[in-house]
Each structure stands twice: as structure tokens, then as C-alpha cells.
Design an enzyme around this catalytic site. Structure first.
Site, PDB file in Angstrom:
ATOM      1  N   MET A   1       0.827  -1.189   0.000  1.00 57.06           N
ATOM      2  CA  MET A   1       0.000   0.000   0.000  1.00 57.06           C
ATOM      3  C   MET A   1       0.862   1.239   0.000  1.00 57.06           C
ATOM      4  O   MET A   1       1.975   1.239   0.506  1.00 57.06           O
ATOM      5  CB  MET A   1      -0.900  -0.002   1.228  1.00 57.06           C
ATOM      6  CG  MET A   1      -2.349  -0.201   0.901  1.00 57.06           C
ATOM      7  SD  MET A   1      -2.724  -1.854   0.314  1.00 57.06           S
ATOM      8  CE  MET A   1      -2.541  -2.823   1.768  1.00 57.06           C
ATOM      9  N   ASP A 157       3.263  -6.864   3.943  1.00 51.30           N
ATOM     10  CA  ASP A 157       2.827  -6.113   2.768  1.00 51.30           C
ATOM     11  C   ASP A 157       4.030  -5.983   1.823  1.00 51.30           C
ATOM     12  O   ASP A 157       4.931  -5.181   2.049  1.00 51.30           O
ATOM     13  CB  ASP A 157       2.318  -4.737   3.191  1.00 51.30           C
ATOM     14  CG  ASP A 157       1.669  -3.988   2.035  1.00 51.30           C
ATOM     15  OD1 ASP A 157       0.508  -3.595   2.156  1.00 51.30           O
ATOM     16  OD2 ASP A 157       2.347  -3.778   1.013  1.00 51.30           O
ATOM     17  N   ILE A 158       4.046  -6.805   0.779  1.00 51.61           N
ATOM     18  CA  ILE A 158       5.220  -6.925  -0.092  1.00 51.61           C
ATOM     19  C   ILE A 158       4.874  -6.389  -1.476  1.00 51.61           C
ATOM     20  O   ILE A 158       4.023  -6.937  -2.171  1.00 51.61           O
ATOM     21  CB  ILE A 158       5.689  -8.395  -0.167  1.00 51.61           C
ATOM     22  CG1 ILE A 158       5.973  -8.909   1.251  1.00 51.61           C
ATOM     23  CG2 ILE A 158       6.919  -8.513  -1.049  1.00 51.61           C
ATOM     24  CD1 ILE A 158       6.962  -8.087   2.047  1.00 51.61           C
ATOM     25  N   GLU A 159       5.547  -5.307  -1.860  1.00 54.46           N
ATOM     26  CA  GLU A 159       5.288  -4.637  -3.121  1.00 54.46           C
ATOM     27  C   GLU A 159       6.608  -4.231  -3.774  1.00 54.46           C
ATOM     28  O   GLU A 159       7.690  -4.425  -3.240  1.00 54.46           O
ATOM     29  CB  GLU A 159       4.439  -3.378  -2.892  1.00 54.46           C
ATOM     30  CG  GLU A 159       3.165  -3.556  -2.101  1.00 54.46           C
ATOM     31  CD  GLU A 159       2.479  -2.249  -1.816  1.00 54.46           C
ATOM     32  OE1 GLU A 159       2.073  -2.036  -0.661  1.00 54.46           O
ATOM     33  OE2 GLU A 159       2.364  -1.418  -2.731  1.00 54.46           O
ATOM     34  N   ASP A 160       6.499  -3.613  -4.937  1.00 52.81           N
ATOM     35  CA  ASP A 160       7.588  -2.887  -5.580  1.00 52.81           C
ATOM     36  C   ASP A 160       8.900  -3.688  -5.578  1.00 52.81           C
ATOM     37  O   ASP A 160       8.923  -4.849  -5.981  1.00 52.81           O
ATOM     38  CB  ASP A 160       7.744  -1.523  -4.895  1.00 52.81           C
ATOM     39  CG  ASP A 160       8.486  -0.530  -5.780  1.00 52.81           C
ATOM     40  OD1 ASP A 160       9.397   0.143  -5.283  1.00 52.81           O
ATOM     41  OD2 ASP A 160       8.168  -0.456  -6.976  1.00 52.81           O
TER      42      ASP A 160
END
Length: 585
Positions: A1, A157-160
Site C-alpha cells: 500500500m 505487505d510486499i510490493e515494488d
């Protein structure tokens, strides 16, 4: 997020320290294992922007959200192994920071889910498993959050950049495995969720790789939470429907990853997180108040584990037309509309999981000459609830065509064979048949299109001669044979035959034509030693060594049975050959 700022919490820390010193921090522990309360099987837990100056307990009370996902925990700098709220050294993992709020939330029957990572951390290298190279230190950081706040779930929360940092991915999952071993040894209930970006059809390969790494490490993933927003694909979006297709795609991916789980169990480990109003991409990705009801009803019926949105502070209509704000949704809405719409999800998920199933036919169409037979496979799939006996029927077969199913009944998840036979007197034409499964008061159907070719066979006698289905069926090939996109003579696809030292690479299809009748096999081929021909009830062939597309024709006459096999092949030890736009006339 996404998170755009990281304000200092010195005032908040001072206030919570004062409250703690007065003995008002209840339920906060430090290093001692206590029996944390497990979360409900179905929970609504919106994200709370912990970097704001808002009180979690205050907004939980105002919104009616009993459970919150706290965003985010990260390190203060790359290379560090020390967790802080939002990487702010003034907000350590301590009962003096948020402890009083969490105790108040619990006193009302709710709880919190600390979330590690987030876009800013994943982009800046301060997500703890990316930042810290010591698996034991990462494990200790996770344990500190669990014991300090006595929580029963951690969110990742794992992104990018974190999605492509393989070393970080593996370290994180190894630390999760150690954390879970510790929790089991100390009798502490503990879940781990992964929050991941998604496509409209399920996880991209990068997100799926995170789960595969967890399985390799022996780490249990209890919930996979999809961020069903910020698709950034330039497409038009119906956000509620995209949520359904994304989660349905994930359920199929999880079924492959965890083959022993039932469909209901797989749905029960899925979460979806929306972004109310206009997301970061812009107006093309707007989640409306009407979408909220659609998603709630669907998530309830499917038995999803988690329903969430980003973020609680956005749940108001204070900035119509503004996209991606941290403080408002960008659409006209009542304050706390989305919280009120989703809040009843907590608990039993609003009702029992409904038994349901689907029916599919593969291939979905076929062509047959008068006097010929074709087959297809009927597959039934349990989409929710419990498997039941299903009665299978096929309807709308035209005069002169018989369609049978074997077996005529299966248990949900089972398959059957569809056999369609056209009599010599069958009238040429295209006919829509329907295969239907009935059971448990439900009826589900799938179409099957049958083409009866014209008198004497006609071009339709050869099925998939242009290969525009994108698949081989009903052709069969030796090893290496395939439908390819280049080179193609007509349309988008062609057939490739792959000779080796031990095979010609033959691809073939058997036809039943009119007996004792003259035909011509024709088609376009290319490649060294490309052969096009028939055998069986007739014999004939032609070949070329052309490096470009070349037209071949093969006249032949059927025998008493009318059955022949059409083939394309190359020659031993030579290169691949290609065929396209093949027909029998």
C-alpha cells in the site's frame, strides 16, 4: 500500500508514555508468551495509517471498525535490523507507542494486525527482510512485535522492489518459519498473512514466487490478501468484477500450490483489500459505494477470510475528484460509508458458505463429417461448499446426431466423456449443444458447438486446419510439435512439426469421409523436406524444400471405409517444418 509521508510521533509517544506510566496500558506484554486471542474466521480489518496523528482507538470507535491493520512496521534505514513504526526512531516497538489504543480496541472486542513493509519501505529498502541480512534478527523483530502487543496475526505487505529481491523474499520466509516454530513451542496462536499486488486474473509471477518461496521454507501462509486496486494497466475497470476475477484466479493458483486443500479451505485463506473511491491511478480505477455491496455479498458467499481497504482515514467524501489521497476517497460519500458496509463481515462472514459448482467442455467445439464421431471432456469443479452428486445431460443434438455422456453422473470435481456421432444422413450445419450438471438444487451448464460438414466432407471435414483455436486438438504430434504464432500463413497461428534424428516430427488427424470418393488435400507449407499427405484408406503425398510458404495439393480417393489420416511431417535430422490453412475438399 502507498504511503507518502512519515511524520514524527514525538508528541504521540509522549502522551502514550504518560498513559502507560499511569497504569492504564492493559494487555500489553513484553517478552512473555500469553494466550493472544485468535482472529475471527472472517474479519473486516481496514488499514490504519499509523504515520498520521490519529488515534487508532478513536477512529475505530467512530467508524465502527473493530479490527485494524496497522501500517506499517519497518527499519529506519537500509542495513538496520531494528523495527519501528514507519521507520521513525521516535516510535519504537513499545507499549508506550499505541499500547493504550490497542488495549482500548481489545476492550471493545476487537484487535489489531501489525503490518510489515508497505510501498515506501519496499521502495526504499527498509522492509525488514530486505534491510536486514540476519534471519535470526528478523525473527527476533517479528517476535518483539508479537509479544509487545500480544497479537495473533502479522501481515507482510510486499510490493515494488521487495517483489524482486529474492534474497529478501527467502530470508523473510525463513524467519516466518522460525517465528511459527517459536509460537508453536510456546503455545501461542499466530497467523501470517501476505498482502500482495494483483492482476485482474490473479497474482503475477512475482507474487506467486513469494508464496512458492514460503512453501520451500516450510513457512505456513494463512492468508493471501490481494490489493485489488492500482492495476496501472491502462484498461477500463469495473472494480467489483475485477475483485472477483482476481480472487478467483488466486484461488486456482492456490489450488495448484496446496493440492490437498478443499476449495472451501482455499477460499478461506483469501483476503481482498480495496481502495475506496479514486485510487492512485486515477478515475479509470474508481471503487464506488455500489461496488462495496457487490464485493461484500460476494466475499460473504465465497467464505473469504479477510475484507479490508486502504485506508480508514480515506473513508469520507471530503475531496470529490481527487485521486490517491491519504485523507479522503475522492468521491461523494457519507463519512464511514465503506466501514459500515464491510463491518458485518466480521465473525461468521454473514452466513454459511453456499454449495456451488461449474461445468466446462474441452474442446468447446468440433467438426465431424456425416458418419463420423468426435469426443470432448466434461469437467466439473467445486467452486464453494461441499461436493455433491451431479447428474449430467446433453441436449439439443440435431436429427441424425447422437450425443452420449459416460458416466452420466459424477461427484463434483469429477469428469465425463462426451461422444458425438453423426449418422450418414445427418444434415450439414452448425448446432449449439448444451451440457448440464444438476445437483443440490443447482443447475450449471456449458455450451458445445458441433459442425456437421457438408456432403462429401467439404472443407469442414478437416478440423482446425487453420490452427486459429491456438491449440493442437484434434491434431496429434510427435514430440516437439506445437501450434505457433510465427511463421503464420493466414491468421495468427500455424502448425510446427519438429523432426529429430529418430523421428519425422509427424502431426496427424484422422478423418471419416465419404467412401470411394475423390478428394484433394491442400495447404501451405514451408521448411526443408516438408511433406503433406494421406494414408490409411488412401495414399498420396507431396513435398517441398521451400524456405517460404508454398502451396501443396494431394489428390486421393477414399476406400470402402472412408477413413484416412492426414499428416504433415519433415525428415529425420532436418529442421522444423510448418503448415497452415490446410483443408480437404
Amino acid at each position: 500500500m502507498r504511503r507518502r509521508s512519515r511524520p514524527v510521533h514525538s508528541l504521540l509517544a509522549a502522551l502514550t508514555t504518560l498513559v502507560a506510566s499511569a497504569g492504564l496500558v492493559v494487555g500489553v506484554v513484553d517478552g512473555t508468551a500469553h494466550a493472544a486471542t485468535p482472529l475471527p474466521a472472517h474479519v473486516f480489518a481496514p488499514y490504519f495509517e499509523a504515520y498520521s496523528s490519529d488515534s487508532p482507538a478513536d477512529l475505530a470507535l467512530k467508524s465502527g471498525a473493530k479490527y485494524l491493520t496497522m501500517a506499517f512496521v519497518q527499519t529506519e534505514a537500509k542495513g538496520s535490523c531494528t523495527p519501528y513504526w514507519n521507520g521513525d526512531t521516535g516510535s519504537p516497538i513499545s507499549g508506550s507507542v499505541f499500547g493504550a489504543d490497542f488495549a482500548t480496541i481489545r476492550s471493545r472486542g476487537g484487535d489489531v494486525i501489525p503490518s510489515f513493509g508497505g510501498y515506501a519501505a519496499d521502495n526504499g529498502g527498509t522492509e525488514i527482510a530486505d534491510s536486514c541480512a540476519d534471519v535470526d534478527a528478523i525473527t527476533a523483530a517479528y517476535q518483539k512485535v508479537v509479544t509487545t502487543y500480544d497479537v495473533s496475526r502479522l501481515d507482510m505487505d510486499i510490493e515494488d522492489n521487495s517483489l524482486t529481491n529474492k534474497a529478501g523474499i527467502d530470508r523473510r520466509n525463513q524467519a516466518i518459519r522460525k517465528l511459527q516454530d517459536w509460537a508453536a513451542a510456546t503455545g501461542r496462536p499466530l497467523q501470517v498473512s501476505y498482502t500482495l499486488p494483483t492482476t485482474t486474473s490473479g497474482l503475477a509471477s512475482s507474487g506467486l514466487a513469494v508464496l512458492k518461496s514460503a512453501k520451500t521454507a516450510g513457512a505456513r501462509v494463512d492468508v493471501v490478501n490481494l490489493m485489488t486496486f492500482d492495476y496501472y494497466d491502462g484498461a477500463a475497470h469495473a472494480m467489483a468484477e475485477d475483485t472477483k476475477t482476481a480472487a478467483t484466479g488466486l484461488q486456482a493458483q492456490l489450488a495448484t500450490l496446496y493440492p490437498t486443500k478443499t476449495p472451501a479451505q482455499l477460499w478461506g485463506m483469501i483476503g481482498v483489500t480495496e481502495m475506496p473511491g479514486i485510487d492512485d491511478y486515477g478515475p479509470a480505477e474508481t471503487f464506488t459505494t455500489a461496488d462495496a455491496k457487490v464485493v461484500y455479498d460476494w466475499a460473504t458467499a465465497k467464505g473469504l477470510n479477510t475484507l479490508s481497504f486502504w485506508a480508514l482515514q480515506r473513508d469520507n467524501g471530503g475531496c470529490p475528484g481527487t485521486g490517491g489521497s491519504d485523507t479522503c476517497s475522492g468521491i461523494v460519500q457519507d463519512p464511514w460509508y465503506f466501514s459500515h458496509a464491510f463491518a458485518p463481515f466480521t465473525g461468521g462472514g454473514g452466513g454459511p458458505v453456499v454449495d456451488d459448482f461449474s461445468v466446462a467442455v474441452t474442446p468447446g467445439s468440433a467438426s465431424v463429417a456425416p458418419g463420423g464421431t468426435t469426443t470432448a471432456t466434461i469437467a466439473t469443479t467445486l467452486t464453494s461448499g461441499t461436493a455433491r452428486p451431479l447428474a449430467l445431460t446433453v441436449t439439443a443434438a440435431p436429427a441424425g446426431v447422437s450425443a452420449t455422456l459416460a458416466p452420466g453422473s459424477v461427484t463434483t470435481g469429477g469428469s465425463a466423456a462426451l461422444t458425438v456421432t453423426a449418422a450418414g444422413t445427418a444434415t450439414p450445419g452448425t448446432y449449439p449443444l448444451t451440457v448440464t450438471g444438476t445437483g443440490g438444487g443447482l443447475t450449471r451448464s456449458a455450451p458445445f458447438t458441433l459442425t456437421v460438414s457438408g456432403p462429401g466432407g467439404g472443407a469442414g471435414a478437416l478440423v482446425n486446419g487453420g490452427f486459429e483455436s491456438g491449440a493442437l486438438a484434434p491434431w496429434s504430434c510427435q514430440s516437439g510439435g506445437a501450434v505457433v504464432t510465427a511463421p503464420a500463413h493466414g491468421g495468427s497461428y500455424a502448425l510446427k512439426a519438429s523432426p529429430t534424428a529418430g523421428q519425422t516430427g509427424e502431426c496427424a488427424q484422422t478423418l471419416t469421409l465419404a467412401p470411394n470418393t475423390a478428394y484433394t488435400l491442400g495447404g501451405w507449407v514451408q521448411g526443408g523436406y516438408a511433406y503433406l499427405g494421406v494414408r490409411g484408406g488412401a495414399t498420396g503425398s507431396a513435398w517441398t524444400g521451400s524456405t517460404g510458404w508454398s502451396k501443396l495439393t494431394v489428390p486421393f480417393t477414399t476406400g470402402a471405409s472412408g477413413t484416412v489420416t492426414v499428416y504433415l511431417h519433415g525428415w529425420y535430422g532436418q529442421g522444423a517444418v510448418y503448415g497452415d490453412d490446410l483443408s480437404v475438399n
